[in-house]
Design a protein around this motif. Structure first.
Motif, PDB file in Angstrom:
ATOM      1  N   UNK A 265     -17.897 -25.548  10.851  1.00  0.00           N
ATOM      2  CA  UNK A 265     -17.576 -27.086  11.043  1.00  0.00           C
ATOM      3  C   UNK A 265     -16.178 -27.242  10.790  1.00  0.00           C
ATOM      4  N   UNK A 266     -15.576 -28.585  10.896  1.00  0.00           N
ATOM      5  CA  UNK A 266     -14.315 -28.705  10.756  1.00  0.00           C
ATOM      6  C   UNK A 266     -13.688 -28.560   9.298  1.00  0.00           C
ATOM      7  N   UNK A 267     -14.469 -28.829   8.380  1.00  0.00           N
ATOM      8  CA  UNK A 267     -14.004 -28.676   7.213  1.00  0.00           C
ATOM      9  C   UNK A 267     -13.755 -27.447   6.676  1.00  0.00           C
ATOM     10  N   UNK A 268     -14.394 -26.348   7.018  1.00  0.00           N
ATOM     11  CA  UNK A 268     -14.214 -25.200   7.015  1.00  0.00           C
ATOM     12  C   UNK A 268     -13.024 -24.338   7.725  1.00  0.00           C
ATOM     13  N   UNK A 269     -12.838 -25.035   8.911  1.00  0.00           N
ATOM     14  CA  UNK A 269     -11.743 -24.639   9.845  1.00  0.00           C
ATOM     15  C   UNK A 269     -10.335 -24.981   8.987  1.00  0.00           C
ATOM     16  N   UNK A 270     -10.490 -26.201   8.690  1.00  0.00           N
ATOM     17  CA  UNK A 270      -9.499 -26.889   8.065  1.00  0.00           C
ATOM     18  C   UNK A 270      -8.999 -26.205   6.614  1.00  0.00           C
ATOM     19  N   UNK A 271     -10.096 -25.708   5.841  1.00  0.00           N
ATOM     20  CA  UNK A 271      -9.353 -24.956   4.746  1.00  0.00           C
ATOM     21  C   UNK A 271      -8.999 -23.613   5.030  1.00  0.00           C
ATOM     22  N   UNK A 272      -9.526 -23.145   5.974  1.00  0.00           N
ATOM     23  CA  UNK A 272      -9.031 -21.679   6.163  1.00  0.00           C
ATOM     24  C   UNK A 272      -7.708 -21.881   6.854  1.00  0.00           C
ATOM     25  N   UNK A 273      -7.470 -22.790   7.890  1.00  0.00           N
ATOM     26  CA  UNK A 273      -6.199 -23.179   8.159  1.00  0.00           C
ATOM     27  C   UNK A 273      -5.103 -23.385   7.263  1.00  0.00           C
ATOM     28  N   UNK A 274      -5.382 -24.201   6.272  1.00  0.00           N
ATOM     29  CA  UNK A 274      -4.567 -24.414   5.462  1.00  0.00           C
ATOM     30  C   UNK A 274      -3.805 -23.126   4.534  1.00  0.00           C
ATOM     31  N   UNK A 275      -5.045 -22.341   4.267  1.00  0.00           N
ATOM     32  CA  UNK A 275      -4.695 -21.177   3.655  1.00  0.00           C
ATOM     33  C   UNK A 275      -3.612 -20.057   4.306  1.00  0.00           C
ATOM     34  N   UNK A 276      -3.997 -20.077   5.875  1.00  0.00           N
ATOM     35  CA  UNK A 276      -3.407 -19.267   6.484  1.00  0.00           C
ATOM     36  C   UNK A 276      -1.994 -19.856   6.777  1.00  0.00           C
ATOM     37  N   UNK A 277      -1.777 -21.102   6.989  1.00  0.00           N
ATOM     38  CA  UNK A 277      -0.600 -21.784   7.434  1.00  0.00           C
ATOM     39  C   UNK A 277       0.389 -21.430   6.417  1.00  0.00           C
ATOM     40  N   UNK A 278       0.216 -21.423   5.026  1.00  0.00           N
ATOM     41  CA  UNK A 278       0.713 -21.170   3.682  1.00  0.00           C
ATOM     42  C   UNK A 278       1.102 -19.740   3.940  1.00  0.00           C
ATOM     43  N   UNK A 279       0.470 -18.758   4.309  1.00  0.00           N
ATOM     44  CA  UNK A 279       0.522 -17.313   4.132  1.00  0.00           C
ATOM     45  C   UNK A 279       1.547 -17.077   5.283  1.00  0.00           C
ATOM     46  N   UNK A 280       1.325 -17.682   6.316  1.00  0.00           N
ATOM     47  CA  UNK A 280       2.218 -17.275   7.273  1.00  0.00           C
ATOM     48  C   UNK A 280       3.752 -17.818   7.390  1.00  0.00           C
ATOM     49  N   UNK A 281       3.863 -18.899   6.293  1.00  0.00           N
ATOM     50  CA  UNK A 281       4.833 -19.629   6.514  1.00  0.00           C
ATOM     51  C   UNK A 281       5.823 -18.802   5.334  1.00  0.00           C
ATOM     52  N   UNK A 282       5.557 -18.071   4.436  1.00  0.00           N
ATOM     53  CA  UNK A 282       6.148 -17.447   3.500  1.00  0.00           C
ATOM     54  C   UNK A 282       7.180 -16.224   4.309  1.00  0.00           C
ATOM     55  N   UNK A 283       8.363 -16.420   3.884  1.00  0.00           N
ATOM     56  CA  UNK A 283       9.274 -15.608   4.695  1.00  0.00           C
ATOM     57  C   UNK A 283       9.664 -14.294   3.981  1.00  0.00           C
TER      58      UNK A 283
END
Length: 283
Positions: A265-283
């Motif tokens: 569902x969209x809720x789960x996809x958004x939750x996972x995306x939020x975690x991964x966006x923070x993870x990949x944004x770390x330099x």
């Protein structure tokens, strides 16, 4: 608008289908789906990930990718070999891996075997391959060999219409939501006389001939040299193994949902995306 491009990658030994997401100058990522799924596993998640150039593969024997030649099989090492060739074709000396379930396992094995090639690991409800005791190896190989001999006599299920296939996928061994089943069926079904069946290679259902022991499997995780984030679904496959996960050198984030939380569902996809966006944004 989030655009996806359909491509085919000729690796020499096999041709794989894939979806491309994100800007051409984004961080290079190869996305690997789970067993009997396909590239549409990332149809909800990939468009929500920022700044990444994602190659979401149909693994060999799945979706629109080629099946392996007769007389061969689908080992974890073979999948890792394919991924490495995809990176070579893309011109990526270093790249990150985004994997779900089987795709997460392949990602860990490749990153542990060739740590100099992998930048980051983003994993969803998968980490270690299924393991077994060393003494069980002869019996396991025998079971696999017997299954291979009888495989030619087995027929794939044929569904009168796609709706029946979707319902079967919803209640399968790894159950998914209706929306997830529909997305997987869009890429996973093909017409045959009498209706529709799955494109996946029947050999994918043969028991694994050889399994790692637990010490062998964990050795790959302990050899990782890159940052890693594992999303563990509260109702997923890793729930009984939380104690083991806490002993391994990888960050674990628990989220509500089942094994396919990034697709259900969209809720789960958004939750996972939020975690991964923070993870990949770390330099």
């Amino acid at each position: 608008m989030n655009l996806v491009e359909e491509v085919r990658l000729n690796l020499g030994h096999i041709e794989l289908a894939a979806h491309l997401y994100g800007p051409e100058d984004g961080l290079p990522v190869i996305a690997l789906h789970g067993w009997l799924d396909n590239a549409n596993s990332f149809a909800r998640l990939a468009p929500a990930l920022r700044g990444l150039r994602i190659v979401a593969l149909d693994l060999a024997g799945h979706g629109h990718s080629d099946h392996r030649p007769p007389g061969t099989g689908y080992t974890l090492a073979d999948y890792a070999h394919d991924v490495l060739h995809v990176a070579e074709q893309m011109g990526w000396q270093r790249f990150s891996l985004l994997g779900h379930s089987l795709g997460a396992i392949v990602s860990v094995l490749l990153a542990g075997a060739l740590p100099e090639r992998v930048e980051r690991l983003a994993l969803i409800d998968g980490l270690l391959p299924l393991t077994d005791e060393a003494d069980n190896a002869p019996q396991r190989l025998g079971e696999a060999l017997r299954a291979q001999l009888t495989l030619a006599d087995k027929q794939k299920p044929v569904y009168r219409d796609p709706e029946r296939a979707v319902l079967a996928r919803m209640s399968g061994r790894l159950a998914v939501s209706r929306e997830a089943a529909e997305l997987l069926a869009q890429r996973g079904l093909m017409p045959v006389p009498g209706g529709y069946t799955w494109r996946s290679d029947s050999r994918l259902t043969v028991p694994t001939a050889v399994r790692f022991t637990l010490p062998q499997a964990t050795a790959f995780v302990r050899r990782l040299a890159c940052p890693g984030l594992l999303i563990a679904a509260d109702d997923g496959l890793l729930a009984p193994h939380r104690a083991l996960l806490n002993e391994l050198p990888i960050q674990v984030q628990a989220l509500p949902g089942g094994h396919h939380l990034h697709l259900d569902d969209a809720t789960g996809a958004t939750s996972v995306a939020d975690c991964f966006n923070r993870f990949f944004a770390i330099s």
